[in-house]
Write a protein that holds these residues in place. Structure first.
Motif: not given
Ligand SMILES: [Zn+2]
Lengths: 147, 393
Positions: A96-116
């Motif tokens: 029950k916590m939120v953790v930050l980190g970079q997203v792996v190379t090659g995946v940009g914001v256009e490929q992301l959506k809340a809930g993935l």
């Protein structure tokens, strides 16, 4: 090969195919911490100073995300030329916590959506002292998840 | 309310990049506040300074630094440091002193100079410092604002155009404010044409850093009456409460939220104004205007909901109908906000109170909110502690 590459921070995560972030868990109230806490529990109703080092869940759901379009200042070490990277805030169901980190190379914001569904991976990033770079934890959409 | 103190003088050094010492800005603001109050400097018996960490030794002991610069006259001093909430903590210290009967009149003061560009952490290899770690892994200040902004888009359906509309509104508000750094109106197209910094936030969605100074002269209601200022605006409440464990909002400079396995997750931003409303004995329905911490355009919308000026997820709709513009039902950031001022850390919580004071006295010229009676501020420090002040007339 990859055994020779050192982590960017000692004792913060495991490496290999199924890496985990290393957190701690209060021996008394069972609250989790990342980065690991080993001094005094932050739960105001708990006065424990005993903690176990634990592997945090290596999957979770995407709470929010963004990217870095400009090169951050030191101590960040960027590849030249700078390549923007995405950043994920991932909610771990068990802890029950939120953790930050970079997203792996090659995946940009256009490929992301809340809930993935996201999973933890390790990837090499440039380092000022190490030509081979260093390993850091990153978040990656799980197979079939990228929007 | 018996816990009230009066604001009899306010002053500000214009925000900008002036290349001078923070002491100069503070002194200018203090002199303006003293002149505004119409009282002699020697009547001030308590100087409450908000510290600035970037300005070295004098900044760490800001209360004494300002007292010396204005001329030692035997007043007691105090210095508060709480990042962006420093000004409110300094104000809270002055209020306690006055309500305890230990001083009748106090100067509350904050001023800063800021470096250019990204705010960076202290040097060296320091893995024990969360501020160092997050920069090492590529998490800068705008990252946090962008995560909140994107969350709004994903959950409530807010758009980048909504965020741009906050900037357009605040720029219009600050356009005639002589103390603001940026006095220029912008269109939604201007915002959309500015560079992307941290998706979905563009350069014009994020506030700049500035030099600046702000000062208040506050006093007991008795003293205000004696000098013929019984009707001066009053500080009706100050909340500087910390978050409550488990804090659910990921806050600078942390890499993770608290774990909510044994205690319910709580939003500190929503909790912060509750103490202020309780203390003032009023509710959100009584508020005539708000000065909130628009570090980013989207954050203004979060604060509107946390101050309960509208329901959760309804801030963008309220913005779209024009309710938060001057002339609307509940103007937000009539000063122009950080969008027009930029950050001058120890001064900004005080600058918000200056604006409420001018507004409640009807002295805000073209940016005047008609009939303003109650104003509230919201402001955020590091790790999620912050401040909220209510001023009434
Ligand atoms: Zn515990």
């Amino acid at each position: 090969m990859s055994e020779a590459i050192k982590p960017v921070l000692d004792g913060w995560f495991t490496t290999g195919d199924k890496p985990h972030l290393l957190g701690s868990q209060c021996a008394n109230c069972k609250t989790y911490y990342f980065p690991k806490l080993e001094s005094f529990c932050r739960n105001p109703d708990c006065d424990s100073s005993q903690f176990a080092i634990v592997e945090l869940s290596r999957t979770g759901t995407l709470w929010s995300f963004t990217n870095a379009c400009y090169k951050p200042p030191e101590p960040y070490v960027a590849a030249e030329p700078f390549e923007p990277y995405a950043i994920a805030a991932v909610e771990l169901a068990k802890e029950k916590m939120v953790v930050l980190g970079q997203v792996v190379t090659g995946v940009g914001v256009e490929q992301l959506k809340a809930g993935l569904k996201m999973e933890l991976v390790v990837e090499t990033v440039p380092d000022a002292d190490d030509p081979a770079g260093k390993l850091v934890w990153k978040w990656k959409p799980m197979a079939g998840e990228a929007a | 309310m018996s816990g009230e103190i009066a604001v009899i003088g306010v002053g500000m050094h214009p925000w900008g990049k002036w290349g001078r010492s923070f002491v100069d800005y503070g002194v200018a603001a203090a002199q303006e506040a003293l002149a505004d109050a119409g009282i002699p400097w020697r009547d001030v018996r308590f100087v409450s300074g908000a510290a600035t960490m970037r300005c070295g030794y004098p900044g760490y002991v800001a209360g004494a630094t300002f007292a010396q610069a204005l001329g030692w006259q035997g007043a007691e001093v105090n210095t508060s440091y709480a990042a962006c909430a420093s000004g409110s903590q300094a104000l809270a210290a002055a209020r306690s002193k006055i309500l305890a009967g230990q001083a009748e009149v106090a100067l509350v003061i904050g001023a800063d100079t800021t470096p250019k560009g990204f705010l960076a952490p202290a040097k060296g290899h320091r893995p024990d410092d969360p501020d160092w770690v997050r920069f090492r892994v590529g998490i800068t200040n705008p990252t946090y604002f962008a995560l909140y902004a994107r969350r709004r888009m994903e959950i409530y359906g807010d758009t980048q155009d909504d965020f741009a509309a906050v900037k357009v509104k605040n720029a219009e508000h600050g356009f005639t404010n002589p103390k603001a750094r940026y006095r220029k109106t912008f269109t939604a197209e201007d915002v959309a044409a500015s560079a992307m910094v941290a998706d979905p936030l563009r350069l014009m969605d994020i506030c700049a850093t500035s030099d600046g100074g702000a000062a208040l002269i506050v006093c007991s209601l008795d003293y205000a009456r004696r000098i013929g200022k019984a009707n001066a605006p009053r500080i009706a409440a100050i909340s500087t409460v910390t978050p409550t464990f488990a804090s659910s909002v990921i806050e600078m400079p942390d890499l993770a939220t608290d774990s909510a396995v044994v205690a319910d997750a709580q939003s500190f931003r929503a909790a912060l104004p509750m103490k202020a409303y309780e203390e003032a004995g009023i509710g959100p329905e009584d508020v005539s205007m708000a000065e909130v911490y628009d570090l980013s355009t989207a954050l203004e919308l979060d604060w509107m909901e946390d101050l309960r000026l509208c329901g959760r997820g309804e801030a963008a709709a309220m913005l779209r109908e024009g309710a938060t513009k001057i002339g609307g039902r509940l103007p937000v950031n009539p000063s122009g906000g950080l969008a027009c001022f930029g950050e001058a850390v120890p001064a900004q919580a005080l600058a918000q109170v200056c604006e409420l004071t001018w507004q409640l006295r009807g002295q805000s010229g073209q940016r005047q909110v008609e009939g303003a009676k109650v104003g509230i501020t919201a402001n955020q420090g590091l790790f999620g502690h912050g401040s909220s002040v209510i001023v009434t007339r």
